[in-house]
Design a protein around this motif. Structure first.
Motif, PDB file in Angstrom:
ATOM      1  N   GLY A  34       0.701  -1.190   0.123  1.00 12.14           N
ATOM      2  CA  GLY A  34      -0.121  -0.118   0.074  1.00 12.14           C
ATOM      3  C   GLY A  34       0.809   1.247   0.032  1.00 12.14           C
ATOM      4  O   GLY A  34       0.235   2.539  -0.440  1.00 12.14           O
ATOM      5  N   PHE A  35       2.014   1.160   0.493  1.00 14.81           N
ATOM      6  CA  PHE A  35       2.689   2.437   0.330  1.00 14.81           C
ATOM      7  C   PHE A  35       2.912   2.973  -0.877  1.00 14.81           C
ATOM      8  O   PHE A  35       3.558   4.125  -1.147  1.00 14.81           O
ATOM      9  N   ASP A  36       3.100   2.210  -2.064  1.00 20.13           N
ATOM     10  CA  ASP A  36       3.286   2.409  -3.314  1.00 20.13           C
ATOM     11  C   ASP A  36       2.144   2.897  -4.020  1.00 20.13           C
ATOM     12  O   ASP A  36       2.394   3.424  -5.095  1.00 20.13           O
ATOM     13  N   HIS A  37       1.017   2.800  -3.322  1.00 22.89           N
ATOM     14  CA  HIS A  37      -0.146   3.499  -4.040  1.00 22.89           C
ATOM     15  C   HIS A  37      -0.197   5.051  -4.199  1.00 22.89           C
ATOM     16  O   HIS A  37       0.067   5.685  -3.486  1.00 22.89           O
ATOM     17  N   PRO A  38      -0.443   5.466  -5.494  1.00 23.20           N
ATOM     18  CA  PRO A  38      -0.411   6.765  -5.693  1.00 23.20           C
ATOM     19  C   PRO A  38      -1.250   7.888  -4.953  1.00 23.20           C
ATOM     20  O   PRO A  38      -1.123   9.008  -4.902  1.00 23.20           O
ATOM     21  N   LYS A  39      -2.327   7.151  -4.024  1.00 25.36           N
ATOM     22  CA  LYS A  39      -3.258   7.961  -3.248  1.00 25.36           C
ATOM     23  C   LYS A  39      -2.757   7.858  -1.925  1.00 25.36           C
ATOM     24  O   LYS A  39      -3.534   8.357  -1.174  1.00 25.36           O
ATOM     25  N   SER A  40      -1.622   7.160  -1.502  1.00 26.16           N
ATOM     26  CA  SER A  40      -1.201   7.268  -0.187  1.00 26.16           C
ATOM     27  C   SER A  40      -0.015   8.131  -0.167  1.00 26.16           C
ATOM     28  O   SER A  40       0.910   8.409  -0.847  1.00 26.16           O
ATOM     29  N   ARG A  41       0.004   8.484   1.212  1.00 24.33           N
ATOM     30  CA  ARG A  41       1.125   9.535   1.710  1.00 24.33           C
ATOM     31  C   ARG A  41       1.487   9.085   3.068  1.00 24.33           C
ATOM     32  O   ARG A  41       0.721   8.972   4.101  1.00 24.33           O
ATOM     33  N   THR A  42       2.821   8.866   3.214  1.00 22.63           N
ATOM     34  CA  THR A  42       3.370   8.451   4.437  1.00 22.63           C
ATOM     35  C   THR A  42       4.190   9.529   5.179  1.00 22.63           C
ATOM     36  O   THR A  42       5.076  10.223   4.770  1.00 22.63           O
ATOM     37  N   ILE A  43       3.922   9.708   6.515  1.00 20.52           N
ATOM     38  CA  ILE A  43       4.701  10.673   7.278  1.00 20.52           C
ATOM     39  C   ILE A  43       5.178  10.038   8.425  1.00 20.52           C
ATOM     40  O   ILE A  43       4.340   9.275   9.250  1.00 20.52           O
ATOM     41  N   ILE A  44       6.526  10.206   8.759  1.00 14.15           N
ATOM     42  CA  ILE A  44       7.075   9.612   9.772  1.00 14.15           C
ATOM     43  C   ILE A  44       7.093  10.720  10.851  1.00 14.15           C
ATOM     44  O   ILE A  44       7.818  11.559  10.903  1.00 14.15           O
ATOM     45  N   GLY A  45       6.264  10.365  11.790  1.00 15.56           N
ATOM     46  CA  GLY A  45       6.119  11.377  13.023  1.00 15.56           C
ATOM     47  C   GLY A  45       5.019  10.836  14.096  1.00 15.56           C
ATOM     48  O   GLY A  45       4.715   9.806  14.090  1.00 15.56           O
TER      49      GLY A  45
END
Length: 282
Positions: A126-137
Motif C-alpha cells: 500500500g505504500f506504493d499506491h499513488p493515493k497514499s502519503r506516509t509521514i514519519i512522525g
C-alpha cells in the motif's frame, strides 16, 4: 539441533510459542524492539516490543476489518487518516476503495515501515499506491495540529493501550479526532482483547462515549492475538455501523478480499452477552 522459539506473552501467565525457521531482522530503535522472523505455520512475523503484531497467515482478519467496516459504513470516504500501521496492511486495504482521494499514514518508527517493505511486501504494498502519503512522525501531534473537519475516517492501528500507547486511548486524543473528522466522520481504534483485558476495552468505551454520541463495538478473528478474538470500537459522528452500507459497493470489491464480506460486516457487531456487558458498562 535445538529448536529456536519466539515466546509471545499474551498475559503475564499465558504465552504462545512460535518455532522460528529463520530470523530475518532484529533491532531496538529509540521507540521499540523490532523483530522479523519466519515460522513454519504463520509465515513471516513482525513482533514489536516482544509481542507479535503481524503474521502473513492471519493478518487479513485484522487489516480487512479495521479498514472496510468504517470505509463501507461511511457514505463517501474521501480522505482517510491512519495512525500507526507501519506494516502497511491497513493502508493496503484503504487504498482498495476507488472513491478514495487520499490516505495519510502517520507512523512514528521509520524502521517499521522500511523493514516491512523488505520482509512483509504482502502488507507493505500500500505504500506504493499513488493515493497514499506516509509521514514519519508523532500521530498524537499530527492529530492535535490537523485542520478541523479534514478527514472522513480515522483508523488508529496502534500498539495496545499500555506504556507510551496509552496516550492514543485518552479522551484528549479522542476529542482531537472528533474535531478533525468531517460531518459523518468515523473513528475506529483497535481496542484490544475483550477476553484477557476487559478493563481496557471498558475504558475505551467510557472515553469514547465522553466525546461521541454513537459508539459501538465489533470483533474479528486473529488467531495469533490474545484470545483469538480482537475488538474494534466504532465511534461515529453520523453513520450507523451497518444501516446504510451499500451492498453494490461491497459486491464490487469483495472478490479481491479474503476476509470481509457484507454478512460478516453485520455479524461482527453481534457480541456475546458477557462482552456486551463490558462495552455497555452493565
Amino acid at each position: 539441533m535445538a529448536k529456536v522459539v519466539f515466546r509471545d506473552p499474551l498475559t503475564p501467565y499465558t504465552s504462545i510459542e512460535h518455532t522460528i525457521s529463520e530470523y530475518l531482522f532484529s533491532q531496538e530503535t529509540e521507540f521499540q524492539q523490532i523483530d522479523f522472523f519466519r515460522t513454519p505455520e504463520f509465515g513471516t512475523v513482525l513482533a514489536l516490543g516482544g509481542v507479535v503484531n503481524v503474521t502473513e497467515r492471519d493478518e487479513v482478519g485484522y487489516h480487512e476489518m479495521i479498514a472496510h467496516v468504517p470505509m463501507f459504513a461511511h457514505p463517501a470516504p474521501k480522505r482517510v487518516l491512519i495512525i500507526g500501521g507501519g506494516d502497511g496492511g491497513t493502508l493496503r486495504e484503504v487504498t482498495r476503495h476507488p472513491g478514495l482521494e487520499e490516505a495519510v499514514l502517520v507512523e512514528i518508527d521509520e524502521v517499521v515501515v522500511e523493514k516491512s517493505k523488505e520482509f512483509l511486501p504482502v502488507t507493505a504494498c500500500g505504500f506504493d499506491h499513488p493515493k497514499s502519503r506516509t509521514i514519519i512522525g508523532d500521530g498524537l501531534a499530527y492529530v492535535r495540529d490537523a485542520e478541523a473537519a479534514s478527514f472522513d475516517v480515522i483508523l488508529v492501528d496502534s500498539t495496545d493501550p499500555v506504556d507510551a500507547g496509552v496516550e492514543l486511548f485518552t479522551p484528549a486524543f479522542y476529542r482531537d479526532c472528533h474535531r478533525v473528522l468531517r460531518p459523518n466522520g468515523i473513528l475506529v481504534p483497535q481496542s484490544d482483547s475483550v477476553l484477557y483485558y476487559p478493563e481496557r476495552v471498558a475504558g475505551i468505551a467510557r472515553n469514547l462515549r465522553e466525546i461521541f454520541a454513537s459508539v459501538d463495538f465489533y470483533t474479528t478473528h486473529v488467531p495469533t492475538y490474545p484470545g483469538g478474538l480482537w475488538t474494534f470500537a466504532f465511534a461515529s459522528k453520523g453513520p450507523h455501523p451497518f444501516a446504510h452500507v451499500d451492498a453494490l459497493r461491497v459486491q464490487s470489491m469483495v472478490a479481491e478480499l479474503d476476509y470481509y464480506n457484507l454478512d460478516l460486516h453485520r455479524a461482527a457487531f453481534a457480541l456475546p452477552t458477557r462482552y456486551r456487558r463490558v462495552v455497555e458498562q452493565l
